[in-house]
Design a protein around this motif. Structure first.
Motif, mmCIF file in Angstrom:
data_model
loop_
_atom_site.group_PDB
_atom_site.id
_atom_site.type_symbol
_atom_site.label_atom_id
_atom_site.label_comp_id
_atom_site.label_asym_id
_atom_site.label_seq_id
_atom_site.Cartn_x
_atom_site.Cartn_y
_atom_site.Cartn_z
ATOM 1 N N SER A 201 14.344 78.756 27.938
ATOM 2 C CA SER A 201 15.776 79.045 28.058
ATOM 3 C C SER A 201 16.458 77.854 28.691
ATOM 4 O O SER A 201 15.975 77.307 29.695
ATOM 5 C CB SER A 201 16.038 80.289 28.912
ATOM 6 O OG SER A 201 15.802 80.012 30.259
ATOM 7 N N GLY A 202 17.536 77.421 28.047
ATOM 8 C CA GLY A 202 18.393 76.356 28.578
ATOM 9 C C GLY A 202 17.621 75.204 29.192
ATOM 10 O O GLY A 202 16.764 74.597 28.548
ATOM 11 N N VAL A 203 17.926 74.935 30.474
ATOM 12 C CA VAL A 203 17.331 73.735 31.079
ATOM 13 C C VAL A 203 15.833 73.874 31.357
ATOM 14 O O VAL A 203 15.183 72.888 31.721
ATOM 15 C CB VAL A 203 18.052 73.341 32.401
ATOM 16 C CG1 VAL A 203 19.525 73.050 32.147
ATOM 17 C CG2 VAL A 203 17.879 74.391 33.482
ATOM 18 N N THR A 204 15.286 75.053 31.181
ATOM 19 C CA THR A 204 13.813 75.145 31.351
ATOM 20 C C THR A 204 13.086 74.615 30.100
ATOM 21 O O THR A 204 11.873 74.447 30.110
ATOM 22 C CB THR A 204 13.317 76.583 31.672
ATOM 23 O OG1 THR A 204 13.451 77.421 30.517
ATOM 24 C CG2 THR A 204 14.077 77.190 32.848
ATOM 25 N N ILE A 205 13.842 74.369 29.027
ATOM 26 C CA ILE A 205 13.258 73.779 27.815
ATOM 27 C C ILE A 205 13.305 72.255 27.986
ATOM 28 O O ILE A 205 14.386 71.671 28.028
ATOM 29 C CB ILE A 205 14.053 74.222 26.561
ATOM 30 C CG1 ILE A 205 13.965 75.751 26.376
ATOM 31 C CG2 ILE A 205 13.568 73.485 25.321
ATOM 32 C CD1 ILE A 205 14.902 76.318 25.317
ATOM 33 N N VAL A 206 12.141 71.626 28.104
ATOM 34 C CA VAL A 206 12.108 70.188 28.408
ATOM 35 C C VAL A 206 11.441 69.404 27.277
ATOM 36 O O VAL A 206 10.206 69.363 27.164
ATOM 37 C CB VAL A 206 11.347 69.938 29.737
ATOM 38 C CG1 VAL A 206 11.286 68.448 30.045
ATOM 39 C CG2 VAL A 206 12.010 70.691 30.881
ATOM 40 N N PRO A 207 12.260 68.777 26.412
ATOM 41 C CA PRO A 207 11.684 67.976 25.333
ATOM 42 C C PRO A 207 11.238 66.616 25.879
ATOM 43 O O PRO A 207 11.947 66.024 26.698
ATOM 44 C CB PRO A 207 12.865 67.776 24.369
ATOM 45 C CG PRO A 207 14.029 68.519 24.940
ATOM 46 C CD PRO A 207 13.733 68.814 26.375
ATOM 47 N N LEU A 208 10.095 66.149 25.435
ATOM 48 C CA LEU A 208 9.581 64.860 25.914
ATOM 49 C C LEU A 208 9.678 63.833 24.780
ATOM 50 O O LEU A 208 8.701 63.553 24.077
ATOM 51 C CB LEU A 208 8.140 65.025 26.401
ATOM 52 C CG LEU A 208 7.949 66.073 27.513
ATOM 53 C CD1 LEU A 208 6.476 66.223 27.882
ATOM 54 C CD2 LEU A 208 8.788 65.719 28.749
ATOM 55 N N LEU A 209 10.879 63.291 24.629
ATOM 56 C CA LEU A 209 11.117 62.350 23.524
ATOM 57 C C LEU A 209 10.300 61.074 23.701
ATOM 58 O O LEU A 209 9.953 60.411 22.728
ATOM 59 C CB LEU A 209 12.610 61.999 23.438
ATOM 60 C CG LEU A 209 13.568 63.172 23.183
ATOM 61 C CD1 LEU A 209 15.004 62.673 23.094
ATOM 62 C CD2 LEU A 209 13.201 63.929 21.914
ATOM 63 N N SER A 210 9.972 60.750 24.949
ATOM 64 C CA SER A 210 9.190 59.525 25.192
ATOM 65 C C SER A 210 7.794 59.637 24.576
ATOM 66 O O SER A 210 7.128 58.626 24.361
ATOM 67 C CB SER A 210 9.074 59.252 26.690
ATOM 68 O OG SER A 210 8.249 60.228 27.306
ATOM 69 N N GLN A 211 7.367 60.863 24.293
ATOM 70 C CA GLN A 211 6.039 61.046 23.680
ATOM 71 C C GLN A 211 6.138 61.284 22.167
ATOM 72 O O GLN A 211 5.157 61.643 21.525
ATOM 73 C CB GLN A 211 5.317 62.222 24.347
ATOM 74 C CG GLN A 211 5.016 61.965 25.817
ATOM 75 C CD GLN A 211 4.370 63.163 26.518
ATOM 76 O OE1 GLN A 211 3.940 64.112 25.880
ATOM 77 N NE2 GLN A 211 4.325 63.124 27.838
#
Ligand SMILES: NC(=O)c1ccc[n+]([C@@H]2O[C@H](COP(=O)([O-])OP(=O)(O)OC[C@H]3O[C@@H](n4cnc5c(N)ncnc54)[C@H](O)[C@@H]3O)[C@@H](O)[C@H]2O)c1
Ligand SMILES: O=C(O)C[C@H](O)C(=O)O
Length: 340
Positions: A201-211
């Motif tokens: 939900s919202g800010v608890t969803i953390v995409p790791l674009l660096s990977q």
């Protein structure tokens, strides 16, 4: 002649034992809903599923009758809440998917669903803990960050909790991430893999674009992409304008996760999915559940992968995630303590 018959018999024997090993009963609770129906359809098309058991407070048998005409081998049975319907649906299940519960309307957060969905999930978990305590439970109903701990508490109270068999389904977040990044980069989404960790939900969803394949995305482009992945659910809620939230993409994501579990259960090695599980990664900070890449095996969770190397920007996202996640998890735990 004898040799020919023998060949056929051996072939039949092998075919029989293969299907016996692969016999998997899958139950869907909330099967007549917006997610439940297309999810059940996709499961009916999955040759790894031998029995499909569909339960809803209304409409389960109708959906089952409809799907049962599809010419795949699995049996489909629908159940109502009357008599022993829920128990019969659950008994013998290897996998139980729970999309039962109300969806958001525009302006709502997932946490706004807590008051209605917490008791729905708690009651279904009680039934599952009694009828099929060894089944893998896949929680789709929101708020996932709280409903998963609710199921855990219900199972703990009955001494049947196996943390390896409880999963919050966060697959849709990585499905979205790979699609959204492919749109920005004009690539094929099937070749994209963006790890998404944290919660759902919202800010608890953390995409790791660096990977991802596009680690150099920076500035406004990065911020916009991260925001779209974190709030992709809102996009659908807004577009549906009061008629619910993501159902079709969620059905695809739920069916993918169930398929991965079945592949792992049937002996395939190296099956990895992102999922919100009882995790050691941040327990030292009082956070008992966390979504990261998880290797699946015959008994469910085989290995929980750490978040890996992240940059400063992602560390900021993770810090915000952990603060919210802790509260969401505690809310679920407190609910069961107060309303066992
Ligand atoms: N995890 C995710 O990524 C994700 C994605 C989309 C939606 N969701 C969530 O999934 C849930 C379902 O969404 P939907 O669009 O299918 O909603 P829906 O209203 O279309 O369907 C819900 C179904 O649950 C049934 N139901 C209600 N109480 C029940 C009970 N006690 N036992 C059995 N069935 C019961 C209803 O009769 C209905 O058929 C929502 O909470 C939504 O927020 C989660
Ligand atoms: O957005 C919602 O409320 C449903 C779901 O969690 C989603 O991510 O689409």
């Amino acid at each position: 002649m004898f040799a020919a018959r023998r060949t056929v018999n051996l072939f039949q024997k092998r075919a029989f034992s293969a299907s016996a090993i692969n016999a998997s009963k899958v139950a869907v609770l909330g099967a007549a809903g917006g997610i439940g129906q297309p999810l059940s359809l996709l499961l009916k098309l999955n040759p790894r599923v031998s029995d499909l058991a569909l339960y809803d407070i209304r409409g389960g048998p109708g959906v089952a009758a409809d799907l049962s005409h599809i010419n795949t081998n699995s049996t489909v049975t629908g159940y109502n809440p009357d008599a022993s319907g829920l128990r019969d649906c659950l008994e013998g299940s290897e996998i139980i998917l729970i999309p039962a519960g109300v969806p958001r309307k525009p302006g709502m957060t997932r946490d706004d669903l807590f008051n209605t969905n917490a008791s729905i999930v708690r009651d279904l978990a009680k039934a599952a803990a009694e009828a099929a305590p060894k089944a893998h439970v896949l929680v789709i109903a929101n708020p996932v960050n709280s409903t998963v701990p609710i199921v855990a508490e219900v199972y703990k109270a009955r001494n049947v909790y196996d943390p390896k068999r409880l999963f919050g389904v966060t697959t849709l977040d990585v499905v979205r991430a790979s699609r959204f990044i492919s749109q920005v980069q004009s690539t094929n989404p099937s070749g994209e893999a963006v790890p998404v960790v944290g919660g759902h939900s919202g800010v608890t969803i953390v995409p790791l674009l660096s990977q991802s394949n596009h680690s150099s995305i920076a500035g406004q482009a990065r911020d916009a992409l991260v925001n779209r992945i974190q709030f992709g659910g809102d996009e659908v809620v807004k577009a549906k304008d009061g008629a619910g939230s993501a159902t079709l993409s969620m059905a695809m994501a739920g069916a993918r996760f169930a398929e991965s579990l079945l592949r792992a259960a049937q002996g395939e090695k190296g099956v990895i999915e992102p999922t919100f599980v009882d995790s050691p990664l941040y327990k030292d900070q009082g956070i008992d559940f966390f979504a990261s890449r998880v290797e699946l095996g015959p008994n469910g969770v085989e290995q929980i992968h750490s978040v890996g190397e992240i940059n400063e920007y992602e560390q900021g996202l993770l810090d915000a995630c952990l603060a919210d996640l802790k509260k969401n998890i505690q809310k679920g735990v407190d609910f069961v303590k107060a309303n066992p």
